[in-house]
Scaffold this motif. Structure first.
Motif, PDB file in Angstrom:
ATOM      1  N   LEU A   1       0.837  -1.207   0.000  1.00  0.00           N
ATOM      2  CA  LEU A   1       0.000   0.000   0.000  1.00  0.00           C
ATOM      3  C   LEU A   1       0.868   1.252   0.000  1.00  0.00           C
ATOM      4  CD1 LEU A   1      -2.704  -1.200   2.527  1.00  0.00           C
ATOM      5  CD2 LEU A   1      -3.014  -0.801   0.081  1.00  0.00           C
ATOM      6  N   ASP A   2       1.971   1.217   0.727  1.00  0.00           N
ATOM      7  CA  ASP A   2       2.875   2.369   0.709  1.00  0.00           C
ATOM      8  C   ASP A   2       3.449   2.588  -0.689  1.00  0.00           C
ATOM      9  OD1 ASP A   2       4.424   2.096   4.037  1.00  0.00           O
ATOM     10  OD2 ASP A   2       2.536   2.989   3.357  1.00  0.00           O
ATOM     11  N   THR A   3       3.718   1.504  -1.367  1.00  0.00           N
ATOM     12  CA  THR A   3       4.249   1.610  -2.730  1.00  0.00           C
ATOM     13  C   THR A   3       3.219   2.267  -3.641  1.00  0.00           C
ATOM     14  OG1 THR A   3       5.567  -0.386  -2.398  1.00  0.00           O
ATOM     15  CG2 THR A   3       5.161   0.282  -4.671  1.00  0.00           C
ATOM     16  N   ILE A   4       1.977   1.850  -3.473  1.00  0.00           N
ATOM     17  CA  ILE A   4       0.893   2.449  -4.263  1.00  0.00           C
ATOM     18  C   ILE A   4       0.788   3.939  -3.954  1.00  0.00           C
ATOM     19  CG2 ILE A   4      -1.614   2.523  -4.540  1.00  0.00           C
ATOM     20  CD1 ILE A   4      -1.619  -0.532  -4.093  1.00  0.00           C
ATOM     21  N   ALA A   5       0.820   4.267  -2.666  1.00  0.00           N
ATOM     22  CA  ALA A   5       0.714   5.663  -2.261  1.00  0.00           C
ATOM     23  C   ALA A   5       1.838   6.493  -2.853  1.00  0.00           C
ATOM     24  CB  ALA A   5       0.730   5.757  -0.735  1.00  0.00           C
ATOM     25  N   SER A   6       3.022   5.941  -2.800  1.00  0.00           N
ATOM     26  CA  SER A   6       4.178   6.654  -3.311  1.00  0.00           C
ATOM     27  C   SER A   6       4.059   6.866  -4.817  1.00  0.00           C
ATOM     28  CB  SER A   6       5.424   5.846  -2.962  1.00  0.00           C
ATOM     29  OG  SER A   6       6.530   6.346  -3.623  1.00  0.00           O
ATOM     30  N   ASP A   7       3.596   5.845  -5.505  1.00  0.00           N
ATOM     31  CA  ASP A   7       3.474   5.942  -6.962  1.00  0.00           C
ATOM     32  C   ASP A   7       2.448   7.002  -7.368  1.00  0.00           C
ATOM     33  OD1 ASP A   7       1.946   4.074  -9.562  1.00  0.00           O
ATOM     34  OD2 ASP A   7       3.862   5.154  -9.682  1.00  0.00           O
ATOM     35  N   LEU A   8       1.355   7.068  -6.604  1.00  0.00           N
ATOM     36  CA  LEU A   8       0.278   7.984  -6.982  1.00  0.00           C
ATOM     37  C   LEU A   8       0.402   9.343  -6.313  1.00  0.00           C
ATOM     38  CD1 LEU A   8      -2.731   5.492  -6.788  1.00  0.00           C
ATOM     39  CD2 LEU A   8      -1.607   6.360  -8.850  1.00  0.00           C
ATOM     40  N   GLY A   9       1.383   9.495  -5.426  1.00  0.00           N
ATOM     41  CA  GLY A   9       1.502  10.747  -4.692  1.00  0.00           C
ATOM     42  C   GLY A   9       0.357  10.958  -3.713  1.00  0.00           C
ATOM     43  N   LEU A  10      -0.176   9.862  -3.208  1.00  0.00           N
ATOM     44  CA  LEU A  10      -1.295   9.962  -2.278  1.00  0.00           C
ATOM     45  C   LEU A  10      -0.811   9.803  -0.850  1.00  0.00           C
ATOM     46  CD1 LEU A  10      -3.989   7.735  -4.043  1.00  0.00           C
ATOM     47  CD2 LEU A  10      -4.084  10.225  -3.708  1.00  0.00           C
ATOM     48  N   ASP A  11      -1.599  10.349   0.070  1.00  0.00           N
ATOM     49  CA  ASP A  11      -1.309  10.150   1.483  1.00  0.00           C
ATOM     50  C   ASP A  11      -1.475   8.669   1.822  1.00  0.00           C
ATOM     51  OD1 ASP A  11      -3.126  10.159   4.359  1.00  0.00           O
ATOM     52  OD2 ASP A  11      -1.142  11.076   4.352  1.00  0.00           O
ATOM     53  N   ARG A  12      -0.505   8.151   2.612  1.00  0.00           N
ATOM     54  CA  ARG A  12      -0.523   6.712   2.876  1.00  0.00           C
ATOM     55  C   ARG A  12      -1.758   6.282   3.664  1.00  0.00           C
ATOM     56  NH1 ARG A  12       5.055   6.245   5.656  1.00  0.00           N
ATOM     57  NH2 ARG A  12       4.703   8.484   5.831  1.00  0.00           N
ATOM     58  N   ALA A  13      -2.184   7.116   4.591  1.00  0.00           N
ATOM     59  CA  ALA A  13      -3.370   6.755   5.355  1.00  0.00           C
ATOM     60  C   ALA A  13      -4.600   6.748   4.443  1.00  0.00           C
ATOM     61  CB  ALA A  13      -3.566   7.730   6.505  1.00  0.00           C
ATOM     62  N   GLU A  14      -4.642   7.689   3.522  1.00  0.00           N
ATOM     63  CA  GLU A  14      -5.790   7.778   2.615  1.00  0.00           C
ATOM     64  C   GLU A  14      -5.880   6.545   1.723  1.00  0.00           C
ATOM     65  OE1 GLU A  14      -8.271   9.713   2.652  1.00  0.00           O
ATOM     66  OE2 GLU A  14      -9.164   8.882   0.831  1.00  0.00           O
ATOM     67  N   VAL A  15      -4.746   6.064   1.238  1.00  0.00           N
ATOM     68  CA  VAL A  15      -4.767   4.841   0.423  1.00  0.00           C
ATOM     69  C   VAL A  15      -5.338   3.689   1.242  1.00  0.00           C
ATOM     70  CG1 VAL A  15      -3.282   3.088  -0.643  1.00  0.00           C
ATOM     71  CG2 VAL A  15      -2.900   5.515  -1.103  1.00  0.00           C
ATOM     72  N   ARG A  16      -4.951   3.629   2.505  1.00  0.00           N
ATOM     73  CA  ARG A  16      -5.479   2.556   3.343  1.00  0.00           C
ATOM     74  C   ARG A  16      -6.979   2.693   3.502  1.00  0.00           C
ATOM     75  NH1 ARG A  16      -0.289   2.985   4.161  1.00  0.00           N
ATOM     76  NH2 ARG A  16       0.883   1.223   5.022  1.00  0.00           N
ATOM     77  N   ARG A  17      -7.405   3.913   3.776  1.00  0.00           N
ATOM     78  CA  ARG A  17      -8.831   4.138   3.950  1.00  0.00           C
ATOM     79  C   ARG A  17      -9.617   3.635   2.757  1.00  0.00           C
ATOM     80  NH1 ARG A  17      -7.737   9.252   5.846  1.00  0.00           N
ATOM     81  NH2 ARG A  17      -7.746   9.061   8.111  1.00  0.00           N
ATOM     82  N   ARG A  18      -9.098   3.878   1.585  1.00  0.00           N
ATOM     83  CA  ARG A  18      -9.846   3.526   0.364  1.00  0.00           C
ATOM     84  C   ARG A  18      -9.950   2.022   0.173  1.00  0.00           C
ATOM     85  NH1 ARG A  18      -7.533   8.124  -3.878  1.00  0.00           N
ATOM     86  NH2 ARG A  18      -8.152   9.885  -2.549  1.00  0.00           N
ATOM     87  N   ASN A  19      -9.101   1.300   0.848  1.00  0.00           N
ATOM     88  CA  ASN A  19      -9.091  -0.150   0.656  1.00  0.00           C
ATOM     89  C   ASN A  19      -9.662  -0.939   1.820  1.00  0.00           C
ATOM     90  OD1 ASN A  19      -7.582  -0.987  -1.974  1.00  0.00           O
ATOM     91  ND2 ASN A  19      -6.375   0.713  -1.156  1.00  0.00           N
ATOM     92  N   LEU A  20      -9.947  -0.258   2.927  1.00  0.00           N
ATOM     93  CA  LEU A  20     -10.387  -0.985   4.118  1.00  0.00           C
ATOM     94  C   LEU A  20     -11.767  -1.600   3.953  1.00  0.00           C
ATOM     95  CD1 LEU A  20      -9.285   1.306   7.100  1.00  0.00           C
ATOM     96  CD2 LEU A  20      -8.428  -0.968   6.537  1.00  0.00           C
ATOM     97  N   ILE A  21     -11.923  -2.755   4.521  1.00  0.00           N
ATOM     98  CA  ILE A  21     -13.236  -3.377   4.640  1.00  0.00           C
ATOM     99  C   ILE A  21     -14.062  -2.519   5.595  1.00  0.00           C
ATOM    100  CG2 ILE A  21     -14.426  -5.423   5.559  1.00  0.00           C
ATOM    101  CD1 ILE A  21     -11.759  -6.945   4.733  1.00  0.00           C
ATOM    102  N   GLN A  22     -15.317  -2.293   5.239  1.00  0.00           N
ATOM    103  CA  GLN A  22     -16.146  -1.398   6.031  1.00  0.00           C
ATOM    104  C   GLN A  22     -16.889  -2.144   7.130  1.00  0.00           C
ATOM    105  OE1 GLN A  22     -16.135   2.065   5.582  1.00  0.00           O
ATOM    106  NE2 GLN A  22     -14.377   1.370   4.368  1.00  0.00           N
ATOM    107  N   PRO A  23     -17.294  -1.448   8.179  1.00  0.00           N
ATOM    108  CA  PRO A  23     -17.941  -2.097   9.324  1.00  0.00           C
ATOM    109  C   PRO A  23     -19.245  -2.809   8.980  1.00  0.00           C
ATOM    110  CG  PRO A  23     -17.376   0.185   9.853  1.00  0.00           C
ATOM    111  CD  PRO A  23     -17.046  -0.008   8.422  1.00  0.00           C
ATOM    112  N   ASP A  24     -19.876  -2.448   7.861  1.00  0.00           N
ATOM    113  CA  ASP A  24     -21.133  -3.122   7.556  1.00  0.00           C
ATOM    114  C   ASP A  24     -20.939  -4.333   6.651  1.00  0.00           C
ATOM    115  OD1 ASP A  24     -22.219  -0.633   5.056  1.00  0.00           O
ATOM    116  OD2 ASP A  24     -20.431  -1.896   5.219  1.00  0.00           O
ATOM    117  N   GLU A  25     -19.707  -4.729   6.462  1.00  0.00           N
ATOM    118  CA  GLU A  25     -19.448  -5.842   5.555  1.00  0.00           C
ATOM    119  C   GLU A  25     -19.214  -7.167   6.273  1.00  0.00           C
ATOM    120  OE1 GLU A  25     -16.576  -3.194   2.913  1.00  0.00           O
ATOM    121  OE2 GLU A  25     -17.073  -5.040   1.850  1.00  0.00           O
TER     122      GLU A  25
END
Lengths: 250, 173, 783
Positions: free
Chosen positions: C376-400
């Motif tokens: 995920l850090d590699t993805i964040a680095s490649d896209l110039g995204l915040d590392r926490a934000e990349v994680r957020r976008r991929n997390l399983i949600q509480p209603d799942e």
């Protein structure tokens, strides 16, 4: 890991100790034991005889002489650490002592023991060297003085003959700028590299078979440090430059 | 030698380590053996009042001296020593194997410095290994012990702050 | 049931005796036992041409010397603890090697003497003629298989397993972006402060074998010894007394000494004991953590993971006694708390000439977390995204929840996450972490993990109220510092309405409770905790029934509180629990303690036999809990670190843990587990490593050179909790024992990468390694 068998001797006087060292084949002196006993436990040291000098009176004196501090063979590192005399006359020695292992070890370990053990990464030999001190050794033939720059012969090797007992170490007073700095992995560990400065003299430890004097302007010159698990030769050379800069700035 | 105030003869075998002598010859198994190279601190006892590694002493060397082990801090049934009490209150032990060594080291530390700073606490306990607690609770216990001890009474009970660790205060000039 | 103990920070009942030095660790037990030593191979791979123990046998104080030839089980391969269909080429060692040794430390002879010193002297007199053979040490070289560890295992591959969810090939090809990573982990060691130890006595008169063992699974040892020695289980008792830390490697079936010591005791007619020393611990006790991963990830421009392919090698060591649990766990846990719609994982478990591996706290999960977090850090680095934000976008949600990952879990079931709130963990951790401190060379790291806990098959408990009113309870599993005696007492005390101080817990003693599995894999609270609750609940139910008869009330109207069974709302109408215990056992002879009330001439409220059909005497019950599947704990760690650009020394400026282990029985105990786990994680990330050379020699087999952190190396840690109860067990608890260690490597790697500006793809690190990486600004390939 239990020690291998040995004959144990506990002389009551220095003369007795010297007589034993002269007559016994393969004897090691036991003072603080903080370096020797682990080696015995690992069975890496297997002396036939142990000469325990801890019962000898009068070897635990620390006193001022000749513009420096004399430290007897049984002076514990903790005593040096706590000594107002040392703080006044030779505070560099106190600073070096505080880097030696942990307080618990310093409660038993001796200054002379550390010098006689001559681990290339230890602080006290380098301190003695940079200050230009000496040790006094005794045998059945009498006393002799060995200056620091002749004392350390190689890794864990000193100029002491097998029948000689170190009875005193002498650290000259330091008046001008001084500092000691080392890099180690954990608090209290042996140094990966270290530098100690007294005035315009600089000594390095952990980067050669013995502590070495170095040129403050080019401390790494001529150095060929070894590599081990935590430091490669290049890293040691790098640290030498960093630590030299640090002690010179202090 | 005197162990916890009681006189005992030294062993015959000069290579008997003090740690083994205490544990197996005198039955004082509270002192533990973790490494026998003087690094872990589990074997720490007081020797003439100062903490030492009993695994790095030959038992014969203790002849004529006084050794205090963890069993000597509080008599059976008597209240815990303030350092022991503090460890209990702060959950500063889990498996208990390193604990006697820590307790004896801390007794020694507080004897020399009844009001240690955070850094002095950290360095003061840095000669003992613990694998269970991660040390945070032990640091709290030392603070608590300092406030429980008579000489430390009145000490402010501060939580250890979020400091930069890794600085070891070594580089003095 | 009142819940006044559940959730309370109850101080430990274990502390007093441990603090006074009255603990009872296995080496504390002498009782006239002979002492012993194992002679071990100094070679990583060698043929044994001959073993000559004649000189050793003649040495002072030596009572017996055993080699494989002297043992009836000398040619028996030790069991594979957890067989698996994919483990097609599992191999285990024998008690004592006689033909080939395959790792430094493999046992070759066993010497029993009057003292350990004399035994060690004799060990030096044992002459073994070794013919050194080529050594395979790194997992990569094992996979290349120029040399074989086992002649009959081609390619050094013990097992291979591939799993796929979705269609990775297609998804990777279709993904807008792709990256490859190669990640590498070196071996680590649990290194508990107490080494291993065994004490055994055979009583001819009672035909009983008694074994004290610093083990995490006395019931397994007992079962195994009974089978091996041809004894009925009732003739074998195994007790784990106080154990000074386990962390995984104290579960085995068997370490050679666990057979040799009882065998010698039976042969020699005297108790025999064996205590390892620290130096031998390093090569004799199982290790873990060697893995090499090739990762390919496909993702979109928003940083969402579309496909993940992981191909890894797991370093099994010389033998596979623990089966392939470790790589299975890694394979299962890579996706972690993230949605990975297409996931393919393949592993090969390869033999090397090193100490066998078995779980060490985390047990494959730290690697899995590292892989996912670095990806995920590699993805964040490649896209110039915040590392926490990349994680957020991929997390399983509480209603799942329940969320099916689709891969196999270590209990043979599929991985299904039961409950959790991963986004909340991340948000809380970041909030707690706060703003970045000022200064250069500072980096932030964050890591989120899930942890499968509470695996079965079951645990059991026996709970009994004594006529004194005190409660005694026992379970099969032992403690190694996790405060079982306090935590189970809380559970039982709640059910029975008594004070925690009045509940005495025994664990890990087959004399007290013979059934069980063991303490590992963060399962104690879930399995034994629930078993305690079940058994105590049965006792409470029986107490209400008996009291109802005597109080002429309906059992449903009764509650247990204050040591009484009483009518709800009428606290004066009650009967002490102690009295109920008396009444539960109809007696003929009154012998005091209120037993007059239980004799046949006391008032008998009910017709029929004194002991009704189906009833048993006494206020006691045995209950079991068998989990339907693992329950999934989770957490998020976040940290700021500073790396000195000159010395490469690491300073952790702030370390935050937000943790979810479901309902918490004792928060103080859980926090202690987390703090300890994080410390082991930091140790494993930056200080400890097992430095094997090409000859398979461990170059740092001592505490001087294996760098376990002291207090000065471990920062204070801030801990927060959330609770998403487990729907899978009545107490709603999840495991907590390993949580502290799982994401630490990932967090530190991420933070160091930012602080220093170098790419981190390996564990562990050190100032030397950072110096090299900074100098080269690139990954130095390993062999």
């Amino acid at each position: 890991m239990k020690p291998p068998p040995f004959e144990y001797h506990a002389p009551a006087t220095v003369e007795e100790a010297c007589a034993l060292l002269a007559s016994l084949e393969d004897a090691k002196v036991l003072a603080g034991g903080q370096s020797l006993v682990p080696l015995l436990n690992f069975r890496l040291a297997r002396p036939q005889h142990l000469v325990d000098i801890n019962r000898i009176g009068g070897l635990d004196r620390m006193y001022e002489r000749d513009g420096g501090i004399a430290v007897g063979a049984l002076v514990r590192q903790a005593a040096v650490e706590d000594s107002p005399l040392v703080a006044r006359v030779c505070p560099l020695l106190g600073d070096a002592i505080r880097l030696v292992a942990h307080r618990v070890i310093r409660n038993r370990g001796t200054v002379c023991g550390s010098l006689a053990h001559a681990d290339p990464a230890s602080e006290l030999p380098a301190a003695l060297l940079v200050l230009g001190g000496h040790v006094v050794v005794r045998s059945t033939l009498g006393d002799r003085t060995i200056p620091a720059d002749s004392l350390f012969a190689g890794v864990m090797e000193t100029a002491l003959a097998p029948d000689e007992l170190m009875v005193e170490a002498w650290f000259p007073a330091v008046a001008e700028k001084f500092a000691i700095s080392e890099e180690s992995r954990r608090h209290g560990d042996f140094a990966l590299a270290g530098a100690v400065r007294a005035g315009d003299r600089l000594a390095l430890f952990g980067v050669a078979p013995t502590p070495v004097l170095a040129d403050p302007r080019d401390p790494a010159r001529g150095l060929r440090p070894s590599g081990d698990l935590e430091a490669s030769p290049d890293f040691r050379l790098h640290l030498v430059r960093v630590l030299t800069e640090r002690v010179l700035a202090a | 030698m005197k162990v916890n105030g009681v006189a005992h003869p030294a062993p015959n075998d000069p290579r008997r380590l003090l740690s083994d002598h205490l544990r197996h010859d005198l039955g004082l198994t509270g002192t533990h053996v973790g490494c026998e190279h003087g690094v872990c601190g589990c074997c720490t006892v007081l020797f003439d009042g100062a903490p030492v590694r009993s695994c790095l002493m030959l038992a014969v060397q203790a002849e004529g001296h006084e050794v205090t082990t963890v069993e000597g801090l509080a008599a059976d049934g008597a209240p815990l020593h303030p350092v022991q009490q503090a460890f209990h209150e702060c959950h500063a032990l889990q498996c208990g194997f390193c604990t006697p060594g820590f307790v004896m080291s801390v007794v020694g530390l507080l004897k020399e410095n009844s009001n240690p700073s955070e850094q002095e606490i950290n360095e003061g306990i840095s000669g003992n290994l613990c694998r269970c607690t991660g040390y945070a609770s032990i640091r709290r216990a030392v603070e608590r012990a300092a406030s429980l001890s008579p000489s430390g009474a009145g000490r402010a009970q501060g939580a250890l702050s979020n400091k930069r660790v890794g600085e070891r205060g070594k580089d003095r000039s | 049931m009142t819940t006044r103990w559940f959730g309370a920070r109850v101080q430990r009942v274990e502390d007093d005796r441990l603090l006074r030095g009255h603990g009872r660790f296995t080496d504390d037990i002498d009782e006239g036992a002979l002492e012993s030593v194992l002679v071990r191979s100094p070679y990583a791979h060698a043929r044994i041409r001959s073993i000559d123990v004649s000189a050793a046998r003649a040495m002072p104080g030596v009572v017996a010397v055993y080699t494989a030839a002297d043992l009836p089980f000398g040619q028996t391969d030790l069991p594979i603890l957890i067989p698996h269909p994919n483990l097609t080429r599992g191999r285990t060692q024998r008690c004592l090697a006689s033909e080939v040794v395959r790792y430094v430390g493999e046992a070759v002879a066993f010497i029993v003497a009057e003292s350990r010193s004399l035994a060690e002297d004799a060990a030096e007199a044992v002459e073994v003629d070794y013919e050194p053979l080529p050594v395979v040490i790194t997992p990569e070289s094992a996979a290349r298989a120029e040399h074989l560890v086992h002649d009959d295992v081609p390619g050094n591959v013990a097992a291979e397993m591939t799993q796929e969810v979705g269609s990775v090939q297609t998804a990777l090809a279709a993904a807008p972006r792709r990256k490859r990573l190669r990640l590498r982990f070196e071996r680590g060691a649990a290194s508990p402060m107490e080494g291993r130890a065994v004490w055994a006595r055979w009583s001819t008169s009672e035909r009983k074998l008694t074994v004290y063992d610093s083990t995490q699974s006395p019931t397994s040892i007992r079962g195994g010894l009974a089978v091996l020695f041809g004894l009925p289980e009732s003739s074998v008792e195994v007790i784990a007394p106080d154990v000074g830390g386990g962390f995984g490697p104290k579960i085995m079936l068997f370490y050679p000494d666990e057979l040799l010591v009882p065998y010698a005791a039976m042969q020699l007619g005297r108790p025999v004991k064996w205590t390892e020393d620290r130096q031998e611990h390093f090569t004799a006790v199982n290790q873990e953590r060697g893995q090499v991963h090739e990762v390919e990830v496909g993702y979109d421009d928003e940083g969402r993971v579309l496909a993940l392919s992981v191909d890894f090698i797991h370093d099994a060591g010389a033998y596979t006694p623990y089966g392939i649990i470790l790589p299975i766990i890694t394979a299962a846990q890579v996706p972690g708390p993230y949605r990975v719609p297409n996931y393919r994982v393949r592993f090969r478990d390869v033999y090397t000439n090193a100490t066998p591996t078995s779980p060490y706290r985390g047990a494959g999960r730290p690697h899995a977390c590292f892989v996912m977090e670095r990806t995920l850090d590699t993805i964040a680095s490649d896209l110039g995204l915040d590392r926490a934000e990349v994680r957020r976008r991929n997390l399983i949600q509480p209603d799942e929840f329940p969320y099916e990952v689709g891969v196999a879990w270590q209990d043979g079931n599929r991985v299904v996450y039961d409950s959790g709130d991963y986004p909340k963990l991340l948000d809380m951790a970041l909030e707690r972490l706060g703003p970045r401190p000022a200064g250069d060379h500072i980096g932030m790291g964050v890591g989120i993990y899930v942890e499968g806990t509470g695996v079965g098959p079951y645990e059991g408990a026996h709970v009994q109220v004594l006529v004194s009113g005190k409660v005694v309870a026992a379970t099969g599993i032992p403690s190694q510092g996790q405060a079982h005696a306090t935590v189970w007492a809380q559970v039982v005390a709640d059910q029975l309405g008594v004070d925690v101080a009045d509940v005495e817990i025994t664990g890990g003693d087959t004399r007290r409770f013979p059934w069980g599995v063991g303490t590992f894999a963060s399962r104690g609270a879930v399995t034994a905790g629930n078993a305690m609750s079940v058994a105590a609940g049965m006792v409470a139910e029986k107490a209400r029934r008996i009291a109802a008869d005597h109080l002429e009330a309906d059992p449903a109207d009764l509650e247990l509180a204050g040591g009484q069974v009483r009518v709800k709302g009428s606290p004066n109408r009650g009967i002490p629990l102690a009295a109920v215990a008396v009444l539960a056992n109809p007696v003929r002879y009154a012998f005091g303690g209120g037993t007059e009330a239980a004799t046949q001439f006391a008032s008998r409220p009910r017709p029929g036999p004194p002991l009704a059909e189906g009833e048993q005497p006494g206020l006691e019950a045995t209950g079991y809990y068998s989990p339907p599947g693992s329950t999934w704990a989770s957490g998020c760690h976040a940290a700021y670190v500073h790396v000195d650009p000159k010395t490469f020394r690491l300073e952790v400026l702030k370390y935050v843990v937000i943790h979810d282990c479901g309902r918490v029985i004792n928060p103080m105990v859980v926090e202690g587990q987390i703090e300890g786990g994080v410390a082991q994680g930091i140790g494993g990330a930056f200080y400890e490593r097992l430095a094997y050379d090409e000859e398979g020699q461990l170059r740092n087999a001592s505490f001087m050179e294996f760098l376990m952190p002291y207090a000065t190396e471990i920062p204070p840690i801030e801990i927060g909790h959330i609770e998403t109860p487990s729907p899978l067990n009545p107490l709603g608890v999840k495991g907590a024992g390993e949580a502290g260690v799982i994401p630490v490597g990932a967090v530190l790697a991420s933070a160091i990468e930012e602080a220093l500006g170098v790419s981190i793809t390996e564990m562990p690190l050190s100032p030397l390694r950072l110096f090299e990486l900074a100098a080269h600004r690139a990954i130095t390939p390993h062999p």
